[in-house]
Scaffold this motif. Structure first.
Motif, mmCIF file in Angstrom:
data_model
loop_
_atom_site.group_PDB
_atom_site.id
_atom_site.type_symbol
_atom_site.label_atom_id
_atom_site.label_comp_id
_atom_site.label_asym_id
_atom_site.label_seq_id
_atom_site.Cartn_x
_atom_site.Cartn_y
_atom_site.Cartn_z
ATOM 1 N N ARG A 59 -0.617 -2.966 -12.783
ATOM 2 C CA ARG A 59 0.283 -3.933 -12.144
ATOM 3 C C ARG A 59 0.626 -3.479 -10.732
ATOM 4 O O ARG A 59 0.662 -4.293 -9.794
ATOM 5 N N ALA A 60 0.852 -2.183 -10.544
ATOM 6 C CA ALA A 60 1.158 -1.665 -9.203
ATOM 7 C C ALA A 60 -0.034 -1.852 -8.270
ATOM 8 O O ALA A 60 0.139 -2.168 -7.079
ATOM 9 N N TRP A 61 -1.246 -1.655 -8.788
ATOM 10 C CA TRP A 61 -2.458 -1.882 -7.995
ATOM 11 C C TRP A 61 -2.554 -3.343 -7.575
ATOM 12 O O TRP A 61 -2.859 -3.668 -6.431
ATOM 13 N N HIS A 62 -2.266 -4.226 -8.510
ATOM 14 C CA HIS A 62 -2.275 -5.661 -8.221
ATOM 15 C C HIS A 62 -1.235 -6.005 -7.153
ATOM 16 O O HIS A 62 -1.530 -6.735 -6.196
ATOM 17 N N ASP A 63 -0.036 -5.476 -7.307
ATOM 18 C CA ASP A 63 1.038 -5.757 -6.339
ATOM 19 C C ASP A 63 0.686 -5.220 -4.955
ATOM 20 O O ASP A 63 1.026 -5.825 -3.936
ATOM 21 N N ARG A 64 0.002 -4.072 -4.907
ATOM 22 C CA ARG A 64 -0.407 -3.519 -3.614
ATOM 23 C C ARG A 64 -1.398 -4.451 -2.922
ATOM 24 O O ARG A 64 -1.354 -4.644 -1.704
ATOM 25 N N GLY A 65 -2.288 -5.043 -3.697
ATOM 26 C CA GLY A 65 -3.216 -6.008 -3.134
ATOM 27 C C GLY A 65 -2.510 -7.247 -2.609
ATOM 28 O O GLY A 65 -2.862 -7.786 -1.550
ATOM 29 N N ASP A 66 -1.496 -7.710 -3.339
ATOM 30 C CA ASP A 66 -0.699 -8.854 -2.881
ATOM 31 C C ASP A 66 -0.013 -8.533 -1.555
ATOM 32 O O ASP A 66 0.027 -9.367 -0.637
ATOM 33 N N ALA A 67 0.556 -7.332 -1.464
ATOM 34 C CA ALA A 67 1.262 -6.936 -0.245
ATOM 35 C C ALA A 67 0.303 -6.840 0.937
ATOM 36 O O ALA A 67 0.633 -7.247 2.055
ATOM 37 N N LEU A 68 -0.899 -6.323 0.691
ATOM 38 C CA LEU A 68 -1.903 -6.219 1.754
ATOM 39 C C LEU A 68 -2.292 -7.601 2.243
ATOM 40 O O LEU A 68 -2.414 -7.835 3.456
ATOM 41 N N MET A 69 -2.491 -8.521 1.310
ATOM 42 C CA MET A 69 -2.812 -9.895 1.682
ATOM 43 C C MET A 69 -1.704 -10.519 2.516
ATOM 44 O O MET A 69 -1.956 -11.151 3.552
ATOM 45 N N ALA A 70 -0.453 -10.347 2.090
ATOM 46 C CA ALA A 70 0.685 -10.918 2.817
ATOM 47 C C ALA A 70 0.802 -10.325 4.218
ATOM 48 O O ALA A 70 1.106 -11.040 5.189
ATOM 49 N N ASP A 71 0.552 -9.018 4.354
ATOM 50 C CA ASP A 71 0.601 -8.371 5.668
ATOM 51 C C ASP A 71 -0.475 -8.934 6.590
ATOM 52 O O ASP A 71 -0.243 -9.170 7.778
ATOM 53 N N ARG A 72 -1.670 -9.139 6.053
ATOM 54 C CA ARG A 72 -2.758 -9.678 6.865
ATOM 55 C C ARG A 72 -2.455 -11.110 7.297
ATOM 56 O O ARG A 72 -2.750 -11.501 8.432
ATOM 57 N N LEU A 73 -1.895 -11.882 6.388
ATOM 58 C CA LEU A 73 -1.536 -13.258 6.738
ATOM 59 C C LEU A 73 -0.494 -13.283 7.852
ATOM 60 O O LEU A 73 -0.585 -14.075 8.792
ATOM 61 N N ALA A 74 0.519 -12.411 7.719
ATOM 62 C CA ALA A 74 1.596 -12.379 8.704
ATOM 63 C C ALA A 74 1.092 -11.973 10.080
ATOM 64 O O ALA A 74 1.679 -12.357 11.103
ATOM 65 N N ALA A 75 -0.007 -11.209 10.125
ATOM 66 C CA ALA A 75 -0.520 -10.717 11.399
ATOM 67 C C ALA A 75 -1.462 -11.710 12.079
ATOM 68 O O ALA A 75 -1.871 -11.494 13.219
#
Length: 227
Positions: A59-75
């Motif tokens: 679950r933590a691995w999955h959440d890390r992927g979500d956070a990476l995606m959100a960071d890329r979108l924001a940039a």
């Protein structure tokens, strides 16, 4: 992105360590114990952070992927994209954040078991929620749920397709994703016609069931929510 806390650092170390064992042992307690050994993290601390062991690390691995995606979108500047293109782009970014196909394959196989299915559904829902939130979704009514439900289905089916895709650059996956998003847009059009018609006005009238459905307001065990 906020500065990493000691817990975040430990979590990242544990995720990176267990990924080297998952291809051989799956998301199992054996893999979890090996990750503890590899990182030198105190086992009591590791069990405290991840009470379910490898399941919580997945679950933590999955959440890390979500956070990476959100960071890329924001940039990125998405202003030139249509809204549909933004959703498609977000799903693609999320899939491209996965560096280990075998780890995902093992996780999805485990999530297919009846005992783990609710956890797998929550992870897909959470990803859909992160995408809609990152794209500025302001839904407050039942649409908050239908958007996340349909996008969860798109993400899940596209991930399964991607796992078996061996085309250059995963082009077949992106074509598949385009078709699924097009299907969702058709669903939204049909839903819009229904809700704007006589039946929709009845269903959404004051005191009706649809009128009483509201997006969740707190961050706990609910499937997403508002800050």
């Amino acid at each position: 992105m906020t500065d990493a806390t000691p817990q975040d650092t430990t979590t990242d170390r544990m995720i990176d360590a267990i990924l080297s064992h998952v291809p051989f042992d799956g998301w199992s307690d054996t893999a979890f114990r090996e990750a503890v050994k590899d990182t030198g993290v105190d086992e009591t601390l590791a069990r405290g952070l991840f009470p379910r062991g490898a399941r919580d690390l997945a679950r933590a691995w999955h959440d890390r992927g979500d956070a990476l995606m959100a960071d890329r979108l924001a940039a990125e500047d998405l202003s030139a994209m249509r809204y549909t293109e933004r959703v498609t782009h977000a799903v693609r970014l999320r899939i491209e954040s996965i560096s280990d196909k075998e780890a995902l394959r093992r996780a999805m196989t485990q999530n297919a078991l009846p005992l783990n299915a609710p956890d797998g559904a929550r992870m897909l829902w959470h990803t859909a929620d992160r995408i809609w939130t990152a794209l500025g979704d302001t839904s407050e009514d039942y649409n908050w749920y239908t958007k996340r439900m349909t996008l969860s289905g798109v993400i899940g089916s596209t991930l399964l397709f991607w796992l078996g895709d061996e085309t250059p650059g995963h082009q077949a996956t992106w074509d598949f994703l385009d078709r699924r998003i097009a299907d969702v847009m058709q669903f939204e059009k049909v839903k819009g016609r229904i809700t704007s018609g006589p039946l929709g006005r009845v269903l959404s009238a004051p005191g009706s069931l649809l009128n009483m459905i509201r997006a969740p307001r707190r961050h706990d065990d609910l499937p997403g929510g508002r800050a």
